[in-house]
Design a protein around this motif. Structure first.
Motif, PDB file in Angstrom:
ATOM      1  N   VAL A  41       0.835  -1.200   0.000  1.00  0.00           N
ATOM      2  CA  VAL A  41       0.000   0.000   0.000  1.00  0.00           C
ATOM      3  C   VAL A  41       0.870   1.250   0.000  1.00  0.00           C
ATOM      4  N   ASP A  42       1.917   1.237   0.825  1.00  0.00           N
ATOM      5  CA  ASP A  42       2.813   2.381   0.886  1.00  0.00           C
ATOM      6  C   ASP A  42       3.479   2.612  -0.472  1.00  0.00           C
ATOM      7  N   ALA A  43       3.913   1.545  -1.122  1.00  0.00           N
ATOM      8  CA  ALA A  43       4.542   1.674  -2.446  1.00  0.00           C
ATOM      9  C   ALA A  43       3.552   2.208  -3.472  1.00  0.00           C
ATOM     10  N   LEU A  44       2.299   1.770  -3.392  1.00  0.00           N
ATOM     11  CA  LEU A  44       1.283   2.259  -4.322  1.00  0.00           C
ATOM     12  C   LEU A  44       1.055   3.753  -4.138  1.00  0.00           C
ATOM     13  N   LEU A  45       0.966   4.202  -2.905  1.00  0.00           N
ATOM     14  CA  LEU A  45       0.712   5.613  -2.630  1.00  0.00           C
ATOM     15  C   LEU A  45       1.849   6.502  -3.126  1.00  0.00           C
ATOM     16  N   PHE A  46       3.080   5.983  -3.036  1.00  0.00           N
ATOM     17  CA  PHE A  46       4.232   6.785  -3.422  1.00  0.00           C
ATOM     18  C   PHE A  46       4.788   6.379  -4.781  1.00  0.00           C
ATOM     19  N   PHE A  47       4.029   5.567  -5.529  1.00  0.00           N
ATOM     20  CA  PHE A  47       4.347   5.201  -6.909  1.00  0.00           C
ATOM     21  C   PHE A  47       5.743   4.598  -7.037  1.00  0.00           C
ATOM     22  N   ARG A  48       6.078   3.742  -6.093  1.00  0.00           N
ATOM     23  CA  ARG A  48       7.353   3.040  -6.166  1.00  0.00           C
ATOM     24  C   ARG A  48       7.212   1.762  -6.993  1.00  0.00           C
ATOM     25  N   GLY A  49       8.255   1.412  -7.690  1.00  0.00           N
ATOM     26  CA  GLY A  49       8.194   0.294  -8.603  1.00  0.00           C
ATOM     27  C   GLY A  49       8.164  -1.065  -7.952  1.00  0.00           C
TER      28      GLY A  49
END
Length: 497
Positions: A41-49
């Motif tokens: 979820v954190d990666a999705l919010l910050f658009f991390r690959g």
């Protein structure tokens, strides 16, 4: 109390909870699975690959947890790519056929229904279902983030704003995810025309986390829509290390930087950005990046900067052709057509239009893209083709009826402006002086600081033989562009990716 859809059931069995209090079954909130979900979820919010890696880690740790499979399905859809969506649908169907749904929590049932509906093509209904989820579970971060993207894909500016606004008071402002919610809210405010409030909210989100690239994107949009391009250049330059590196928004935010350069009258800098970041030999051919590339070259083409474009259309058209996409998202189709036309490959553009026309002529109940294609996609594609054939009057005739309906096929105001500019340019070239005057008058009323708009008025005045008026308009455009040129002169060149 909010009503829970009876189809979702009441669930049975033991449920774990994440840190926001929402329920998980199948061990989805326990141990490594729960940690992987939070990281995803954190990666999705910050658009991390690495978002897909974390989702896969959750599936390995808790293979029977429905939210792991829902998340994977959403990722397959968020790229707006037919092949990925189809593969995600097949995988998701296998999971659904192999589990006992009575053991799932109500929220999970809601997500399962949403993913199934979206995979079947009803993007609009999926957005509505996620809105219902966030009425009952306003701290379901995944539902908010995915629903926000659906609103973007369907061009629903009010929903982009209201979906997140409706959940904010349920959140602790100190929660680490409150900042990304503000970034989403800021973008929604911008797309619904509330630029002052949008900028305030989006800047607060960036202040909370400098690497919130969606919030940075929201700030950039507010400056774009007000023609504050010199400020936009300075804003992005001051933060390049935070937004310009390896994240899934980097290409798009560099695209915005290139738009600022075009407004400042520096097509060479826009091409430099294109070569370094937007479309490179290392580009993976993702649809969301290819449409940025096509839109940037098309704007350069409309501005008469074909010499600056040089041979770039060909490789871009090749990349679109390699995708071999079927009818999945009309917004992508129009940008593929731009690439084919720019490369002089009219037969490929005509073939795509014919394919979509044949598909649209058959009923596809419940498929959101069908309405998008019929109402907007096909008329825009045909208008682009007419423009490339120098049938400028035909371009005007095709675009005038749909120009106020363009949001109905997705994207942002800034993205859709490539089509609006095509209409303006066609009207000028066709000698439709009253239509061109009206269109430019509308644009100037909304964005009086735009050099592009003043240059359009200058060209129109020249057509009418009003040399002195044209010169005054060109001088006005030059004065407005000058601060942007100064900002670019002080800026570092883009770092190749």
């Amino acid at each position: 109390m909010p009503r829970i859809d009876a189809r979702w059931g009441s669930g049975a069995g033991r449920f774990g909870r994440d840190r926001h209090g929402v329920e998980f079954s199948g061990g989805g909130a326990d141990g490594e699975a729960g940690r992987a979900y939070e990281r995803a979820v954190d990666a999705l919010l910050f658009f991390r690959g690495d978002v897909a890696d974390h989702v896969e880690a959750m599936r390995r740790a808790a293979p029977r947890a429905p939210m792991a499979h829902v998340f994977a399905a959403y990722l397959g859809l968020l790229g707006t790519e037919e092949t990925r969506a189809r593969a995600a649908g097949e995988e998701f169907a296998r999971f659904r056929a192999d589990v006992d749904h009575s053991a799932f929590a109500p929220r999970e049932r809601a997500h399962l229904q949403t993913a199934s509906v979206w995979l079947a093509g009803d993007t609009a209904r999926a957005g509505e279902l996620l809105r219902e989820v966030n009425v009952t579970w306003p701290r379901d971060t995944l539902a908010l983030a995915v629903g926000h993207q659906i609103d973007f894909f369907t061009g629903d500016g009010d929903a982009l704003r209201d979906r997140v606004a409706g959940a904010l008071t349920a959140w602790d402002e100190q929660d680490p995810h409150y900042g990304p919610l503000l970034g989403m809210f800021g973008f929604g405010l911008e797309e619904s025309g509330q630029y002052g409030r949008a900028e305030q909210v989006a800047r607060e989100a960036v202040a909370r986390n400098a690497r919130d690239v969606w919030a940075t994107h929201a700030v950039v949009h507010t400056l774009e829509m007000q023609s504050r391009f010199a400020e936009g250049i300075a804003y992005l330059d001051a933060r390049t290390g935070d937004w310009g590196g390896r994240n899934m928004m980097a290409v798009h935010n560099w695209w915005h930087y290139a738009l600022y350069a075009l407004e400042a009258g520096e097509p060479g800098r826009a091409v430099e950005i294109y070569d370094a970041v937007v479309h490179t030999p290392q580009s993976q051919g993702l649809a969301l990046e290819l449409l940025d590339a096509a839109a940037l070259l098309w704007r350069l083409h409309l501005d008469g900067a074909d010499d600056a474009i040089g041979p770039r259309w060909g490789p871009l058209a090749d990349a679109w052709a390699a995708r071999a996409d079927g009818p999945h998202y009309a917004f992508n189709d129009t940008h593929a057509v731009m690439a084919y036309l720019g490369a002089g490959r009219l037969s490929e553009a005509e073939a795509l239009i014919a394919d979509r026309t044949a598909w649209a002529g058959r009923p596809h109940p419940g498929v959101t893209n069908h309405a998008m294609t019929v109402r907007v996609g096909i008329p825009v594609c045909r208008a682009l083709l007419a423009f490339a054939q120098e049938r400028y009057g035909r371009t005007v005739d095709l675009l005038m009826p749909v120009r106020n309906a363009l949001r109905g096929y997705g994207g942002s105001h800034a993205q859709r402006d490539a089509v609006q500019r095509t209409l303006v340019e066609a009207a000028v070239r066709a000698g439709r002086t009253e239509t061109a005057r009206t269109l430019l008058s509308e644009r100037l009323a909304l964005r009086p600081s735009s050099p592009y708009n003043w240059l359009g008025r200058a060209r129109l005045a020249e057509q009418l033989g009003e040399a002195a008026t044209a010169a005054a308009y060109r001088a006005r455009a030059e004065a407005l562009a000058a601060p942007g040129r100064t900002a670019l002169a002080d800026a570092a060149p883009p770092t190749p990716r």
